[in-house]
Enzyme design. Structure first.
Site, mmCIF file in Angstrom:
data_model
loop_
_atom_site.group_PDB
_atom_site.id
_atom_site.type_symbol
_atom_site.label_atom_id
_atom_site.label_comp_id
_atom_site.label_asym_id
_atom_site.label_seq_id
_atom_site.Cartn_x
_atom_site.Cartn_y
_atom_site.Cartn_z
ATOM 1 N N ARG A 169 -0.834 -3.143 10.793
ATOM 2 C CA ARG A 169 -1.349 -3.872 11.961
ATOM 3 C C ARG A 169 -1.830 -5.281 11.628
ATOM 4 N NH1 ARG A 169 -2.670 1.560 13.605
ATOM 5 N NH2 ARG A 169 -1.735 1.967 15.645
ATOM 6 N N VAL B 96 -5.208 -0.370 -1.130
ATOM 7 C CA VAL B 96 -4.637 -1.582 -1.718
ATOM 8 C C VAL B 96 -5.040 -2.760 -0.832
ATOM 9 C CG1 VAL B 96 -2.513 -2.756 -2.395
ATOM 10 C CG2 VAL B 96 -2.717 -0.277 -2.672
ATOM 11 N N GLY C 39 0.816 -1.209 0.000
ATOM 12 C CA GLY C 39 0.000 0.000 0.000
ATOM 13 C C GLY C 39 0.850 1.260 0.000
ATOM 14 N N HIS C 40 1.875 1.277 0.845
ATOM 15 C CA HIS C 40 2.776 2.432 0.866
ATOM 16 C C HIS C 40 3.514 2.581 -0.462
ATOM 17 C CE1 HIS C 40 2.666 1.273 5.252
ATOM 18 N NE2 HIS C 40 2.360 2.557 5.341
#
Length: 287
Positions: free
Chosen positions: A191, A180, A36-37
């Protein structure tokens, strides 16, 4: 890629980029990077000449009983991923650099931060707004990229930028990137690594139940009924509790009984084991 821990060095480097007329993008993170990042980084690289990624685990956005000490920190591994994606500068300040002795300022964004996670985590969004405003002032980016997974955070940051007349970046240049997801639909999150194998399997019930609720609302079911069914489904799947399940206006986050003419969002926070998961999905306006 240059890893920078001093604000003076950061300003010198970015000052040279600006002299060259470069367009600079910022991707703020707390590290423990995942796909996602990296998707944010790729979007930033596509739209700017240089990308600055920040990694800072911000103590001001953690409550007294939250996981600040346990939050994963893996700077070397994260730096390698960012370098592979073509990031120019990794801004990785210490807590002392970000909040020097005598720091007393707090930024609060009322309204949009009050409900949802703001109600469950008092002071959290003040911490977010304070550190993001500092990052904006430190980097002065032309563009900034945030994941829509933390949708309330994105709304808070855009409101802050609008209300304070920020130009670097302007509110319109704070870009939300779609969430994402894993193959089973679960939103990617740092997490997720806290979940046991059994909990990870059960967690996929959350996005499934959300899609079912959205389909029911679109078909004309009362919002309250669809949300009650959503909560029942995820509790039955193994979640221990639901902090909230709300249909809200996508800009103000004001709760809605049913979709109106403006874009809406379904937002959910639920707990499985000791882990609190959040997710959201768009809901199309009423025809």
């Amino acid at each position: 890629m240059q890893t920078v821990k001093s604000l003076g060095v950061l300003r010198t480097t970015l000052g040279q980029w600006r002299k060259d007329g470069a367009r600079i993008a910022l991707v703020p993170t707390m590290g423990a990077l995942h796909e996602g990042h990296l998707t944010l980084v790729r979007r930033a690289r596509a739209e700017a000449d240089h990308v600055v990624a920040s990694i800072f685990v911000n103590p001001k956005q953690f409550g007294p009983n939250e996981d600040l000490d346990a939050y994963p920190r893996q700077l070397a591994a994260d730096a390698a991923m960012l370098e592979a994606e073509g990031v120019g500068v990794l801004w990785a300040p210490t807590v002392e650099e970000m909040y020097p002795s005598g720091f007393v300022t707090n930024v609060g964004v009322s309204g949009v931060s009050d409900g949802l996670c703001g109600a469950a985590r008092p002071g959290h969004f003040d911490g977010v707004a304070t550190v993001v405003l500092k990052l904006f002032n430190q980097v002065q980016p032309d563009l900034a990229f945030f994941g829509e997974k933390d949708f309330q955070q994105l709304a808070v940051i855009r409101t802050m930028a609008r209300d304070l007349d920020l130009t670097a970046p302007h509110a319109d240049n704070i870009i939300g990137v779609p969430t994402v997801r894993e193959a089973d639909g679960l939103a990617m999150s740092s997490r997720n690594r806290y979940l046991t194998s059994e909990q990870r399997t059960a967690a996929a019930a959350l996005p499934r139940a959300m899609k079912t609720a959205i389909a029911a609302i679109k078909a004309g079911a009362p919002g309250a009924e669809a949300l009650a069914q959503l909560q029942a489904e995820i509790i039955a799947a193994g979640f221990s509790s639901v902090d909230y399940a709300v249909l809200a206006d996508a800009t103000t986050l004001a709760p809605l009984a049913a979709p109106g003419k403006a874009p809406a969002r379904l937002l959910v926070a639920a707990r499985i084991g000791s882990t609190r998961l959040i997710d959201n999905m768009p809901v199309a306006p009423a025809p």
